[in-house]
Design a protein around this motif. Sequence first.
Motif, mmCIF file in Angstrom:
data_model
loop_
_atom_site.group_PDB
_atom_site.id
_atom_site.type_symbol
_atom_site.label_atom_id
_atom_site.label_comp_id
_atom_site.label_asym_id
_atom_site.label_seq_id
_atom_site.Cartn_x
_atom_site.Cartn_y
_atom_site.Cartn_z
ATOM 1 N N PHE A 145 39.129 36.348 33.024
ATOM 2 C CA PHE A 145 38.146 36.057 31.991
ATOM 3 C C PHE A 145 37.246 34.884 32.391
ATOM 4 O O PHE A 145 36.070 34.835 32.019
ATOM 5 N N ILE A 256 40.449 42.934 28.781
ATOM 6 C CA ILE A 256 39.709 41.665 28.785
ATOM 7 C C ILE A 256 38.267 41.881 29.244
ATOM 8 O O ILE A 256 37.325 41.362 28.641
ATOM 9 N N THR A 257 38.099 42.667 30.305
ATOM 10 C CA THR A 257 36.758 42.894 30.841
ATOM 11 C C THR A 257 35.862 43.588 29.831
ATOM 12 O O THR A 257 34.693 43.222 29.654
ATOM 13 N N LYS A 259 36.135 43.499 26.658
ATOM 14 C CA LYS A 259 35.864 42.559 25.564
ATOM 15 C C LYS A 259 34.756 41.587 25.956
ATOM 16 O O LYS A 259 33.869 41.280 25.139
#
Length: 314
Positions: A145, A256-257, A259
């Motif tokens: 992140f 995560i990516t 998001k």
Amino acid sequence: MGRYVIRRLIQAIPVLIGATFLIYAIVFFLPGDPVQALAGEKRADPIVAAMIRQRYHLDEPFFVQYWDYISGVFRGDLGESLQGRKVADMLGEAFPYTVNLAVVAFVIEAVVGVAAGVMAALRKGKFLDQLVLISTLLVISVPVFVTGFILQLVLGVQLKNSYGIDFFSVSFNEEDGIRAYLLPAFVLASLSLAYVARLTRTSLMETMRADYVRTAVAKGLKRRRVIVRHALRNALIPIVTFLGADLGGLMGGAVITEKIFNMHGIGGLIAQAVYQKQGTVIVGIVTLLVLIYLLTTLLVDMLYAVLDPRIRYE
């Protein structure tokens, strides 16, 4: 080969059942009421809550619920969410974004990682080798992140403001086509890319010391042919193993990516399902990812025979 493939497909059935059973059990025994989570901060109406539990068999024992689910999976039915939507339809909307992202990330990981590893191995101890080692160590040390936010700032904002180059999208926009996937795909592939580069370097350096490579050099073969036809082909076997296993990991690790770049793929669907305690949706996504992982591992095993003719399956 045909009997081997059939045997592997049969072996995949208990693996699928075991994986779905574990995930279903974890979701089932999580604290909290999914019906109340559906109502949000308001208190769910007891009559409506009872109707929802009865409709989706939430008031039945664990094994009864799991049997209903797994029997539906073998009929091609992944169940429904508590909002009444088919899980298959939800996956059909979100899955293409994640597949496109994973494929672009996989290409970046394989091409850039293998190329960097080969160049580092052929220039051991020199500047390029040290550059690859330091840069890959840096990528491994930084969380995904953080890498995503840094690349958003540098390539998406500062590059545009300072030089007028508007090539990388800070937020995902489907109208940008393949360009919209480049930056998030690089972020998703960054960690695996570093591992592939280091694995390629180590594997190729070890292969270059093998007796058959020395024999090929002694016979007077050109250096490029020795590297491509003899050394690299055999050095790719552990790399193919890693890439095949990582393809399923790219899809599962896109939470995560997606998001960060505001993508509406499987990652966002998983996060929403966990927040709302939508057990059927979570298990449906995991079931699909397990199937993808099983198929990719089977494909990797079949590629072994192509890379190394000594390998045969009976």
